[in-house]
Design an enzyme around this catalytic site. Structure first.
Site, mmCIF file in Angstrom:
data_model
loop_
_atom_site.group_PDB
_atom_site.id
_atom_site.type_symbol
_atom_site.label_atom_id
_atom_site.label_comp_id
_atom_site.label_asym_id
_atom_site.label_seq_id
_atom_site.Cartn_x
_atom_site.Cartn_y
_atom_site.Cartn_z
ATOM 1 N N ARG A 131 37.673 31.588 58.957
ATOM 2 C CA ARG A 131 37.757 32.181 57.631
ATOM 3 C C ARG A 131 39.187 32.228 57.089
ATOM 4 N NH1 ARG A 131 33.441 33.379 60.056
ATOM 5 N NH2 ARG A 131 34.768 33.931 61.823
ATOM 6 N N THR A 132 40.134 32.664 57.894
ATOM 7 C CA THR A 132 41.497 32.824 57.371
ATOM 8 C C THR A 132 42.081 31.476 56.961
ATOM 9 O OG1 THR A 132 41.841 34.778 58.755
ATOM 10 C CG2 THR A 132 43.800 33.706 57.860
ATOM 11 N N LYS A 182 55.919 20.525 73.143
ATOM 12 C CA LYS A 182 57.136 20.038 73.799
ATOM 13 C C LYS A 182 58.132 21.165 74.076
ATOM 14 C CE LYS A 182 56.677 15.776 71.104
ATOM 15 N NZ LYS A 182 57.317 14.926 70.067
ATOM 16 N N ARG A 229 49.522 32.031 61.927
ATOM 17 C CA ARG A 229 48.819 32.890 62.890
ATOM 18 C C ARG A 229 49.383 32.605 64.269
ATOM 19 N NH1 ARG A 229 42.382 33.640 63.284
ATOM 20 N NH2 ARG A 229 42.935 35.058 61.587
ATOM 21 N N HIS A 244 46.772 42.189 60.773
ATOM 22 C CA HIS A 244 46.182 41.089 60.009
ATOM 23 C C HIS A 244 46.183 41.531 58.548
ATOM 24 C CE1 HIS A 244 44.057 37.627 58.929
ATOM 25 N NE2 HIS A 244 43.024 37.668 59.753
#
Length: 304
Positions: A52-53, A81, A102, A130
């Site tokens: 959703r985000t 890396k 995120r 959030h």
């Protein structure tokens, strides 16, 4: 006006209301805003899974006429890396006008904001916060009741590891006469650091039994138990299935109460509840598009 959105604690009531008003205008007349970001690029930098985000931010940018680039699997980036968060963000800022990130590490949002030359929006930071989920949740409540003061709101579920919970509590304390009831197994109660932050600024109580007080609620907000956050899988196995919202329980609510969930759900709400008039979680998810469109316009639009 903040440059970044990393925490709800960094914004005030007037900023929240600005976002809600613009989101409402965008929902009512999306065509009017369809070219607001036509010269802008959004970078979505996701170190953790998201449906959703990430998709709603991408949808928001495309609806504003902008473009999107980024990654949803850090193994396909130079992070594999050994590149640092700071350098990854510096590079993304070279290619984009606004970044949504995120990450699983607490504090990573602050690091990103410190090293970015363009606005950074947190798409979720570990168990910490959030903020954009909280804003779309507040927009959902506002659309339903026409106000954000004088409400009784229940939060049920994994209040310890669910990162939306701190953001919601920090947002609720900016409004007047909001009463919050916190329901969870004892092992999943809200973290003391979060409760200390809102102590004296928000009227809340910790409860074990939802059924006794569900009839008092204007909003019931349910969260899943966050399996991926548990240090011991055995603890998760013991706690999963600790609660479920079904039609029998919902029959005890006010008729105008709304039931919310940030999704995904994993057994917390029975599918039979989807057809009840109180269910709002799918509309809630859709509201993420309008809220995130508003945020992108405010933080990275031509007039920002």
């Amino acid at each position: 006006m903040p440059k970044h959105l990393v925490s709800i604690k960094d914004i005030d009531r007037s900023f929240i209301e600005e976002v809600l008003k613009l989101a409402e205008k965008m929902e009512d007349n999306p065509d009017e805003y369809s070219e607001r970001m036509k010269k802008k690029i959004l970078a979505t930098i996701f170190f953790e899974p998201s449906t959703r985000t990430r998709l709603s931010f991408e949808s928001a940018m495309l609806r504003l006429g902008g473009k999107v680039l980024g990654f949803s699997d850090p193994n396909t980036s130079s992070v594999k890396k050994g590149e640092s968060i700071a350098d990854t963000i510096r590079m993304a800022a070279c290619y984009a006008d606004v970044i949504v990130m995120r990450h699983n590490l607490e504090g990573s949002g602050r690091v990103a904001a410190e090293f970015s030359s363009v606005p950074v929006i947190s798409g979720g930071t570990g168990v910490q916060e959030h903020p954009t989920q909280a804003l779309l949740d507040i927009y959902t409540i506002y659309k339903e009741f026409g106000r954000l003061d004088n409400l009784t709101i229940g939060l049920l579920g994994d209040l310890r590891y669910g990162r939306t919970i701190p953001s919601l509590l920090y947002a609720f304390m900016k409004f007047n006469n909001i009463k919050v009831k916190l329901y969870s197994p004892k092992q999943l109660r809200a973290r003391m650091t979060v409760l200390s932050d809102v102590e004296g600024k928000l009227d809340f109580e910790i409860l074990d039994n939802l059924e006794d007080t569900i009839s008092e609620l204007d909003v019931l907000y349910v969260t899943r138990i966050q399996k991926e956050r548990f240090p011991d899988e055995g603890d998760y196995e013991r706690l999963k299935g600790a609660f479920e919202i079904d039609t029998t329980l919902m029959s005890k609510t006010k008729m105008d109460m709304i039931l919310m969930h940030p999704l995904p759900r994993v057994g917390e709400i029975a599918y039979e509840v989807d057809d009840l008039p109180q269910a709002r979680y799918f509309q809630q998810a859709k509201n993420g598009v309008w809220t995130r469109m508003a945020l992108l316009e405010i933080l990275a639009g031509e007039e920002s």
